[in-house]
Design an enzyme around this catalytic site. Structure first.
Site, PDB file in Angstrom:
ATOM      1  N   ASP A 187       0.850  -1.195   0.000  1.00 48.51           N
ATOM      2  CA  ASP A 187       0.000   0.000   0.000  1.00 48.51           C
ATOM      3  C   ASP A 187       0.883   1.241   0.000  1.00 48.51           C
ATOM      4  O   ASP A 187       1.625   1.484   0.951  1.00 48.51           O
ATOM      5  CB  ASP A 187      -0.907   0.003   1.233  1.00 48.51           C
ATOM      6  CG  ASP A 187      -1.861   1.184   1.225  1.00 48.51           C
ATOM      7  OD1 ASP A 187      -2.884   1.115   0.524  1.00 48.51           O
ATOM      8  OD2 ASP A 187      -1.571   2.189   1.907  1.00 48.51           O
ATOM      9  N   TYR A 238       3.128  10.192   0.440  1.00 48.05           N
ATOM     10  CA  TYR A 238       4.123   9.643   1.359  1.00 48.05           C
ATOM     11  C   TYR A 238       5.534  10.011   0.898  1.00 48.05           C
ATOM     12  O   TYR A 238       6.493   9.857   1.653  1.00 48.05           O
ATOM     13  CB  TYR A 238       4.020   8.124   1.457  1.00 48.05           C
ATOM     14  CG  TYR A 238       2.683   7.579   1.923  1.00 48.05           C
ATOM     15  CD1 TYR A 238       1.709   8.407   2.487  1.00 48.05           C
ATOM     16  CD2 TYR A 238       2.388   6.229   1.800  1.00 48.05           C
ATOM     17  CE1 TYR A 238       0.487   7.899   2.896  1.00 48.05           C
ATOM     18  CE2 TYR A 238       1.167   5.713   2.211  1.00 48.05           C
ATOM     19  CZ  TYR A 238       0.222   6.546   2.750  1.00 48.05           C
ATOM     20  OH  TYR A 238      -0.988   6.037   3.144  1.00 48.05           O
ATOM     21  N   LYS A 247      -2.467   6.292  -4.253  1.00 46.13           N
ATOM     22  CA  LYS A 247      -3.567   7.207  -3.941  1.00 46.13           C
ATOM     23  C   LYS A 247      -3.338   8.570  -4.581  1.00 46.13           C
ATOM     24  O   LYS A 247      -2.199   9.058  -4.630  1.00 46.13           O
ATOM     25  CB  LYS A 247      -3.698   7.371  -2.414  1.00 46.13           C
ATOM     26  CG  LYS A 247      -3.801   6.045  -1.666  1.00 46.13           C
ATOM     27  CD  LYS A 247      -3.863   6.234  -0.169  1.00 46.13           C
ATOM     28  CE  LYS A 247      -3.684   4.915   0.555  1.00 46.13           C
ATOM     29  NZ  LYS A 247      -2.283   4.451   0.582  1.00 46.13           N
ATOM     30  N   HIS A 274      -7.400   9.893  -2.040  1.00 43.14           N
ATOM     31  CA  HIS A 274      -6.842   9.812  -0.692  1.00 43.14           C
ATOM     32  C   HIS A 274      -7.727  10.494   0.352  1.00 43.14           C
ATOM     33  O   HIS A 274      -7.928   9.964   1.447  1.00 43.14           O
ATOM     34  CB  HIS A 274      -5.444  10.439  -0.694  1.00 43.14           C
ATOM     35  CG  HIS A 274      -4.548   9.932   0.386  1.00 43.14           C
ATOM     36  ND1 HIS A 274      -3.193   9.821   0.236  1.00 43.14           N
ATOM     37  CD2 HIS A 274      -4.808   9.494   1.644  1.00 43.14           C
ATOM     38  CE1 HIS A 274      -2.655   9.345   1.344  1.00 43.14           C
ATOM     39  NE2 HIS A 274      -3.619   9.147   2.219  1.00 43.14           N
TER      40      HIS A 274
END
Length: 332
Positions: A45, A50, A75, A108
């Protein structure tokens, strides 16, 4: 023991345990992903915000596991909700991950930001009010652009994250492809049982992020709860394993994060919790949401008052001013 999979409404299957990559430090993620895949994980994931998808891609390559065997999620970040920006975001993710398609792509957050000066400007600030620059982009428009990328073959399944029932029902009114997944915060202190049941009854696979409890807010975590430790001792398991298998037994996809090879491997072990243990964990629910970005000033979950949101925004602005002042002072 092979990890079981759930079937998405798109017809594809998703392994019920995946490796989470949020908040992994630089240079740790590639090794963690490589270790996970070599340990038997087949689900990773990831997310653009990130800022480590290039490392995730390197870890996938280094593992030697064939791409076709791995389920990979990413996402769409808030800065790319405008329909004309969605494909740019997907292409950047595919490039970083060194892939030519994604198994699952999620919106997201149900919040849109103004596009930043650079692709990685994640939280652009409105100079007029010093707030994060939230704009209005109908979710239906963003979704339509994602549906088009399914048709193009860049994405296999699409879903959402941090969506409420109301937002899902709103999306259903115009969606050609229904959301396959909703990834939400779930842990022993925030179980969301009725919402989970509603989604599962309606063909939406539920994914749990921060399943062990979030450690960035300094609040008590489920994985540290005495009852969880008591169950773990009784079963000869680790506390994290107990929580992961509690989620698995609820047919929830669970995404534990670790960068330690031993813990990564241990988190993949599945076993059946006795009913009394399941009941004990159910009794821990505090309905306590940890992950809510109130600084955006948007009532994402419908749980805050206008005064609470206004205060959160002003507190964030004050903290940003202080950081700027300290940075300026350090240079003088």
């Amino acid at each position: 023991m092979a990890v079981k999979s759930l079937t998405l409404n798109s017809g594809y299957t998703i392994p019920i345990i995946g490796l989470g990559t949020w908040q992994s430090k630089p240079n740790e993620v590639a090794r963690a992903v490589e270790s996970a895949l070599k340990s038997g994980y087949r689900h990773i994931d990831a997310a653009a915000c990130y800022d480590n998808e290039d490392e995730v891609g390197r870890g996938i390559k280094a593992s030697g596991v064939d791409r076709s065997e791995i389920f990979i999620t990413s996402k769409l970040w808030n800065t790319h909700h405008k329909p004309e920006d969605v494909e740019e975001a997907v292409d950047a993710t595919l490039k970083d991950l060194q892939l030519d398609y994604l198994d699952l792509y999620l919106i997201h957050w149900p919040v849109a930001f103004k596009k930043g000066a650079t692709y990685k400007d994640r939280f652009p600030v409105n100079p007029e009010n010093e707030q994060i620059h939230v704009i209005d982009v109908p979710i239906e428009d963003t979704w339509r652009a994602m549906e088009a990328l399914v048709q193009k073959g860049k994405i296999r399944s699409i879903g959402v994250s941090n969506f409420t029932r109301e937002k899902i029902e709103q999306l259903w009114k115009t969606a050609t492809i229904k959301p396959a997944v909703n990834q939400i915060e779930i842990h022993p202190y925030f179980q969301q049982s009725s919402f989970v049941k509603w989604m599962q009854d309606n063909g939406i696979v539920v994914e749990a992020y921060s399943p062990l409890g979030n450690n960035i807010y300094g609040l008590p975590r489920g994985v540290d709860d005495p009852k969880i430790h008591e169950i773990a001792t009784r079963l000869g398991k680790q506390p994290a394993q107990v929580i992961i298998n509690w989620a698995v037994q609820r047919n929830i996809v669970v995404l534990p994060k670790s960068v330690t090879p031993e813990r990564i491997a241990a988190n993949l072990e599945t076993f059946e919790l006795p009913q009394d243990a399941m009941d004990q964990i159910s009794s821990l629910d505090r309905n306590h949401r940890y992950n809510f970005p109130a600084r955006l000033g948007v009532n994402i979950f419908g749980e805050k008052t206008e005064d609470e949101l206004r205060k959160a925004v002003e507190d964030w602005k004050a903290a940003q001013r202080k950081l700027k002042e300290e940075a300026a002072a350090s240079k003088s």
